[in-house]
Motif scaffolding. Structure first.
Motif, PDB file in Angstrom:
ATOM      1  N   LEU A   2      11.004  13.642  -5.283  1.00  0.00           N
ATOM      2  CA  LEU A   2      10.226  14.700  -5.938  1.00  0.00           C
ATOM      3  C   LEU A   2       9.458  14.143  -7.131  1.00  0.00           C
ATOM      4  CD1 LEU A   2      12.723  17.728  -5.961  1.00  0.00           C
ATOM      5  CD2 LEU A   2      10.862  17.278  -4.356  1.00  0.00           C
ATOM      6  N   ALA A   3      10.114  13.316  -7.922  1.00  0.00           N
ATOM      7  CA  ALA A   3       9.460  12.729  -9.096  1.00  0.00           C
ATOM      8  C   ALA A   3       8.305  11.822  -8.690  1.00  0.00           C
ATOM      9  CB  ALA A   3      10.483  11.947  -9.923  1.00  0.00           C
ATOM     10  N   ALA A   4       8.487  11.043  -7.628  1.00  0.00           N
ATOM     11  CA  ALA A   4       7.433  10.139  -7.165  1.00  0.00           C
ATOM     12  C   ALA A   4       6.223  10.917  -6.657  1.00  0.00           C
ATOM     13  CB  ALA A   4       7.976   9.225  -6.066  1.00  0.00           C
ATOM     14  N   ALA A  25       2.402  10.927  -8.301  1.00  0.00           N
ATOM     15  CA  ALA A  25       1.214  10.647  -7.494  1.00  0.00           C
ATOM     16  C   ALA A  25       0.337  11.881  -7.302  1.00  0.00           C
ATOM     17  CB  ALA A  25       1.635  10.106  -6.136  1.00  0.00           C
ATOM     18  N   ARG A  26       0.776  13.015  -7.819  1.00  0.00           N
ATOM     19  CA  ARG A  26       0.057  14.277  -7.704  1.00  0.00           C
ATOM     20  C   ARG A  26      -0.172  14.690  -6.256  1.00  0.00           C
ATOM     21  NH1 ARG A  26      -4.284  14.314 -12.788  1.00  0.00           N
ATOM     22  NH2 ARG A  26      -2.714  13.914 -14.406  1.00  0.00           N
ATOM     23  N   LEU A  27       0.825  14.434  -5.423  1.00  0.00           N
ATOM     24  CA  LEU A  27       0.798  14.891  -4.037  1.00  0.00           C
ATOM     25  C   LEU A  27       1.490  16.250  -3.971  1.00  0.00           C
ATOM     26  CD1 LEU A  27       1.637  11.732  -1.892  1.00  0.00           C
ATOM     27  CD2 LEU A  27      -0.422  13.138  -1.722  1.00  0.00           C
ATOM     28  N   PRO A  28       0.811  17.278  -3.472  1.00  0.00           N
ATOM     29  CA  PRO A  28       1.418  18.614  -3.428  1.00  0.00           C
ATOM     30  C   PRO A  28       2.564  18.667  -2.426  1.00  0.00           C
ATOM     31  CG  PRO A  28      -0.689  18.627  -2.311  1.00  0.00           C
ATOM     32  CD  PRO A  28      -0.573  17.290  -2.965  1.00  0.00           C
ATOM     33  N   LYS A  29       3.505  19.554  -2.690  1.00  0.00           N
ATOM     34  CA  LYS A  29       4.674  19.682  -1.826  1.00  0.00           C
ATOM     35  C   LYS A  29       5.064  21.149  -1.699  1.00  0.00           C
ATOM     36  CE  LYS A  29       7.568  18.244  -5.776  1.00  0.00           C
ATOM     37  NZ  LYS A  29       6.444  18.337  -6.709  1.00  0.00           N
ATOM     38  N   GLU A  87      16.855   6.736   6.998  1.00  0.00           N
ATOM     39  CA  GLU A  87      18.258   6.645   6.589  1.00  0.00           C
ATOM     40  C   GLU A  87      18.614   7.748   5.596  1.00  0.00           C
ATOM     41  OE1 GLU A  87      20.683   4.632   7.721  1.00  0.00           O
ATOM     42  OE2 GLU A  87      19.211   4.018   9.222  1.00  0.00           O
ATOM     43  N   SER A  88      17.671   8.077   4.732  1.00  0.00           N
ATOM     44  CA  SER A  88      17.847   9.115   3.714  1.00  0.00           C
ATOM     45  C   SER A  88      16.472   9.400   3.125  1.00  0.00           C
ATOM     46  CB  SER A  88      18.814   8.656   2.613  1.00  0.00           C
ATOM     47  OG  SER A  88      18.183   7.678   1.790  1.00  0.00           O
ATOM     48  N   LEU A  89      16.414  10.287   2.150  1.00  0.00           N
ATOM     49  CA  LEU A  89      15.138  10.543   1.467  1.00  0.00           C
ATOM     50  C   LEU A  89      14.707   9.380   0.595  1.00  0.00           C
ATOM     51  CD1 LEU A  89      15.625  14.301   0.499  1.00  0.00           C
ATOM     52  CD2 LEU A  89      14.124  13.370   2.285  1.00  0.00           C
ATOM     53  N   ALA A  90      15.585   8.407   0.420  1.00  0.00           N
ATOM     54  CA  ALA A  90      15.238   7.201  -0.336  1.00  0.00           C
ATOM     55  C   ALA A  90      14.664   6.111   0.567  1.00  0.00           C
ATOM     56  CB  ALA A  90      16.478   6.668  -1.056  1.00  0.00           C
ATOM     57  N   ASP A  91      14.528   6.368   1.863  1.00  0.00           N
ATOM     58  CA  ASP A  91      14.042   5.358   2.810  1.00  0.00           C
ATOM     59  C   ASP A  91      12.664   4.844   2.388  1.00  0.00           C
ATOM     60  OD1 ASP A  91      12.901   4.137   5.264  1.00  0.00           O
ATOM     61  OD2 ASP A  91      14.688   4.963   6.235  1.00  0.00           O
ATOM     62  N   ARG A  92      12.518   3.547   2.339  1.00  0.00           N
ATOM     63  CA  ARG A  92      11.249   2.945   1.899  1.00  0.00           C
ATOM     64  C   ARG A  92      10.081   3.312   2.810  1.00  0.00           C
ATOM     65  NH1 ARG A  92      11.409  -1.434  -1.726  1.00  0.00           N
ATOM     66  NH2 ARG A  92      13.498  -1.830  -2.564  1.00  0.00           N
ATOM     67  N   ARG A  93      10.367   3.592   4.071  1.00  0.00           N
ATOM     68  CA  ARG A  93       9.285   3.934   4.998  1.00  0.00           C
ATOM     69  C   ARG A  93       8.632   5.268   4.643  1.00  0.00           C
ATOM     70  NH1 ARG A  93      12.669   3.419  10.379  1.00  0.00           N
ATOM     71  NH2 ARG A  93      14.238   4.193   8.897  1.00  0.00           N
ATOM     72  N   ILE A  94       9.396   6.191   4.077  1.00  0.00           N
ATOM     73  CA  ILE A  94       8.794   7.442   3.606  1.00  0.00           C
ATOM     74  C   ILE A  94       7.804   7.147   2.490  1.00  0.00           C
ATOM     75  CG2 ILE A  94       9.257   9.649   2.458  1.00  0.00           C
ATOM     76  CD1 ILE A  94      11.975   9.694   3.889  1.00  0.00           C
ATOM     77  N   TYR A  95       8.229   6.328   1.558  1.00  0.00           N
ATOM     78  CA  TYR A  95       7.357   5.967   0.437  1.00  0.00           C
ATOM     79  C   TYR A  95       6.115   5.228   0.924  1.00  0.00           C
ATOM     80  CZ  TYR A  95      10.834   7.408  -3.026  1.00  0.00           C
ATOM     81  OH  TYR A  95      11.697   8.139  -3.807  1.00  0.00           O
ATOM     82  N   ALA A  96       6.305   4.307   1.890  1.00  0.00           N
ATOM     83  CA  ALA A  96       5.178   3.535   2.404  1.00  0.00           C
ATOM     84  C   ALA A  96       4.173   4.438   3.106  1.00  0.00           C
ATOM     85  CB  ALA A  96       5.677   2.460   3.356  1.00  0.00           C
ATOM     86  N   ALA A  97       4.642   5.395   3.894  1.00  0.00           N
ATOM     87  CA  ALA A  97       3.752   6.299   4.609  1.00  0.00           C
ATOM     88  C   ALA A  97       2.896   7.127   3.663  1.00  0.00           C
ATOM     89  CB  ALA A  97       4.553   7.220   5.518  1.00  0.00           C
ATOM     90  N   LEU A  98       3.443   7.386   2.460  1.00  0.00           N
ATOM     91  CA  LEU A  98       2.736   8.188   1.459  1.00  0.00           C
ATOM     92  C   LEU A  98       2.023   7.344   0.426  1.00  0.00           C
ATOM     93  CD1 LEU A  98       5.593  10.796   0.958  1.00  0.00           C
ATOM     94  CD2 LEU A  98       3.379  11.259   2.005  1.00  0.00           C
ATOM     95  N   ASN A  99       2.055   6.028   0.619  1.00  0.00           N
ATOM     96  CA  ASN A  99       1.467   5.089  -0.356  1.00  0.00           C
ATOM     97  C   ASN A  99       2.056   5.261  -1.740  1.00  0.00           C
ATOM     98  OD1 ASN A  99      -0.221   3.742   1.450  1.00  0.00           O
ATOM     99  ND2 ASN A  99      -1.911   5.175   1.140  1.00  0.00           N
ATOM    100  N   LEU A 100       3.353   5.479  -1.797  1.00  0.00           N
ATOM    101  CA  LEU A 100       4.067   5.594  -3.073  1.00  0.00           C
ATOM    102  C   LEU A 100       4.799   4.301  -3.341  1.00  0.00           C
ATOM    103  CD1 LEU A 100       5.754   9.097  -2.572  1.00  0.00           C
ATOM    104  CD2 LEU A 100       3.665   8.611  -3.878  1.00  0.00           C
TER     105      LEU A 100
END
Length: 221
Positions: free
Chosen positions: A97-99, A103-107, A205-218
């Motif tokens: 959520l903080a990331a 990045a100002r990505l709406p959720k 694996e979890s919400l901390a998975d690096r692939r989630i961050y990579a997909a969002l360019n975070l």
């Protein structure tokens, strides 16, 4: 990974909070009082569905004489005590959520739970103001696995579904996200690790998975 994701939609139960595990306790207690067991197959059928639908599945599975409303009222009584003692955020939620905010990505949230329950849970962490909007079972006529709630979320964002990441922990929820055309990520926890997540981009694996961050360019946290 695509670089054209402009919003993120979170499921609630089992994805943001450990409420799926708590629901299992409630369901087990409901059925214990009636001399029945809460089997894995029944749990799979119920997960991710609106409460009234899930309880009707329970009634039909075990041939109960109770109405769905009566079971719902009993569920609420049992659940409140459990929430006070055991409700927790799922691993990686707070950082993600903080990331997204940095990045100002709406959720948004799109859940099969009812509005009162959702407000109760979110208020305990003061999370509601952090989301652009929240969709619950009261906002749709078709529950998951129907894609209506995610099509509605895309419309509210003013986006094509494919420009929206959806994070789901259950088979029924993931089916809804995939059917909507969204960029669906499965984030199973506990019992749902055995679910079929066909159509998901990947199983995290979890919400901390690096692939989630990579997909969002975070940047990873």
């Amino acid at each position: 990974m695509p670089s054209s994701l402009h919003a993120v939609v979170f499921d609630l139960d089992g994805l943001m909070f450990n409420t799926e595990a708590l629901y299992q306790q409630v369901g087990s207690e409901l059925l214990r009082r009636r001399g029945k067991l809460f089997e894995a197959d029944l749990l799979n059928q119920m997960m991710g569905r609106p409460g009234s639908v899930a309880l009707q599945i329970m009634i039909e599975h075990h041939g109960l004489t109770d109405s769905a409303q009566a079971l719902s009222d009993e569920t609420d009584d049992i659940f409140m005590d459990i929430l006070d003692e055991q409700l927790e955020c799922m691993p990686g939620l707070v950082d993600l959520l903080a990331a997204l905010e940095q990045a100002r990505l709406p959720k948004a949230i799109a859940t099969s739970s009812g509005p009162q329950f959702v407000q109760n849970v979110l208020d305990r962490f003061d999370f509601a103001p952090r989301f652009q909007f929240i969709l619950t079972s009261a906002d749709v006529t078709e529950g998951k696995p129907h894609p209506q709630i995610y099509l509605m979320a895309a419309e509210r964002f003013g986006l094509q579904p494919r420009a929206m990441m959806v994070l789901e922990d259950s088979q029924n929820g993931c089916r809804a996200a995939v059917a909507s055309g969204a960029f669906a990520i499965a984030v199973p926890g506990g019992h749902s690790r055995s679910h079929d997540f066909a159509g998901a981009e990947f199983v995290a694996e979890s919400l901390a998975d690096r692939r989630i961050y990579a997909a969002l360019n975070l940047p990873p946290r």
